[in-house]
Design a protein around this motif. Structure first.
Motif, PDB file in Angstrom:
ATOM      1  N   UNK A   1       0.932  -1.136  -0.014  1.00 32.66           N
ATOM      2  CA  UNK A   1      -0.092   0.124   0.082  1.00 32.66           C
ATOM      3  C   UNK A   1       0.948   1.072   0.085  1.00 32.66           C
ATOM      4  N   UNK A   2       1.957   1.136   0.719  1.00 30.39           N
ATOM      5  CA  UNK A   2       2.848   2.580   0.954  1.00 30.39           C
ATOM      6  C   UNK A   2       3.646   2.518  -0.458  1.00 30.39           C
ATOM      7  N   UNK A   3       3.834   1.579  -1.167  1.00 28.81           N
ATOM      8  CA  UNK A   3       4.276   1.811  -2.289  1.00 28.81           C
ATOM      9  C   UNK A   3       3.592   2.366  -3.547  1.00 28.81           C
ATOM     10  N   UNK A   4       2.387   1.726  -3.357  1.00 24.46           N
ATOM     11  CA  UNK A   4       1.351   2.366  -4.533  1.00 24.46           C
ATOM     12  C   UNK A   4       1.170   3.766  -4.202  1.00 24.46           C
ATOM     13  N   UNK A   5       0.849   4.140  -2.930  1.00 20.41           N
ATOM     14  CA  UNK A   5       0.721   5.472  -2.407  1.00 20.41           C
ATOM     15  C   UNK A   5       1.900   6.663  -2.919  1.00 20.41           C
ATOM     16  N   UNK A   6       2.942   6.010  -2.749  1.00 21.72           N
ATOM     17  CA  UNK A   6       4.355   6.729  -2.984  1.00 21.72           C
ATOM     18  C   UNK A   6       4.383   6.998  -4.699  1.00 21.72           C
TER      19      UNK A   6
END
Length: 336
Positions: free
Chosen positions: A104-109
């Motif tokens: 999720x963090x990768x996608x948000x970034x």
């Protein structure tokens, strides 16, 4: 024909019953989340009373899920008087698509990188004045290099204008990293209390940053009614520590940090789950917003700040790339 009409009526009745039952379940789940997480442990009673009243009136009948979520957001914010409440219908969400925190963090970034991590414009205005138009706070880890580049660009300017008029907020960690550029040493700014975990966290600036700090120079922050949450935090704390002057409109007034929840695999719910307390004022900007030092219309804030800086340069005979007559001529043009 009569049999067809009866069948249609029966089908419509079943649909209405199913919709009402689904709506009631969603409202019950939201009430439970508010009961368990909202910073004030009595607020869920107001939420429950609100929902029961609206159900009796049939307020949510015939609404599609997107409009239902939008209306819930409006009702919660109006009744509880907390602008951080938020409900959104997740049209394509399924449990199978749930991601790990790392994914999720990768996608948000990746998404935030498409908007340059909130940094819309960085430039040098006439008179050697730095200008940063900053629209949102992504994660500090992802934003660090872009922030450093922005601060390095304005490092040699005489003074700095930070434009937060369209800043809707974001991550707490980025607030601390951004503020760290304006404090010469580590400084404890505020505590955050989380009711669900019954814990208090101390929030401090960093002693070291990867870019050049902007110290002992005039800083002006532009605000509007749209300046919200984390955007308000920067204005609030730099003003409290007398590091910046605020020009523009009073901000939105949303200080409480939120926790996200998925309701019935259909809706995203944001519940204000904590309370920020300044170590100086022992308060925050919840409900009140941040009041500018100079209150002007949002659209006039940049021009007002620019003129103010230039006039100060004339008074102090500050050396810039412009001569004093050139600065006076620029002031004249801006004031027209």
């Amino acid at each position: 024909m009569k049999k067809i009409y009866v069948g249609l009526f029966f089908f419509t009745s079943l649909f209405s019953y199913a919709q009402k039952n689904d709506t009631s379940t969603v409202l019950t789940d939201i009430t439970e989340k508010v009961k368990d997480y909202y910073v004030d442990n009595e607020t869920y009673k107001k939420v429950n009373s609100l929902f029961q009243s609206e159900l009796k009136k049939g307020t949510f009948n015939e609404l599609n899920k997107k409009d239902f979520a939008a209306l819930l957001t409006q009702k919660l914010r109006t009744t509880i008087k907390d602008e951080h409440f938020f409900v959104k219908y997740l049209e394509n969400y399924t449990p199978e698509k749930q991601m790990s925190e790392k994914e999720r963090e990768k996608l948000n970034n990746e998404h935030n990188s498409l908007e340059n991590f909130g940094f819309e414009t960085v430039q040098r205005l006439p008179g050697n004045i730095g200008y940063i138009n900053f629209k949102g706070f992504a994660s500090p880890e992802a934003s660090e290099k872009t922030l450093a580049a922005a601060m390095n660009f304005v490092a040699n300017t005489h003074s700095l204008i930070i434009d937060l008029r369209e800043n809707g907020g974001g991550e707490n960690g980025m607030v601390l990293l951004f503020c760290s550029y304006f404090f010469d040493q580590k400084t404890d700014l505020y505590t955050t209390y989380f009711r669900h975990d019954n814990k208090k966290v101390l929030n401090s600036t960093q002693p070291e940053v990867s870019g050049q700090k902007y110290l002992h120079k005039k800083i002006y922050i532009l605000t509007s009614k749209k300046t919200f949450s984390a955007g308000e935090a920067v204005a609030y704390f730099l003003k409290q520590y007398k590091l910046a002057e605020i020009i523009g409109e009073k901000t939105g007034g949303a200080a409480n940090p939120v926790d996200p929840f998925i309701i019935q695999n259909q809706y995203l719910l944001l519940v204000p789950a904590g309370k920020i307390t300044s170590l100086i004022s022992k308060k925050n900007w919840e409900h009140t917003g941040v009041t500018p030092d100079q209150e002007v219309k949002s659209e006039d804030a940049l021009k007002t700040a620019h003129i103010k800086i230039l006039k100060n340069m004339v008074t102090t005979e500050t050396k810039t790339e412009l001569t004093i007559p050139e600065i006076k001529n620029l002031i004249y043009k801006l004031e027209q």
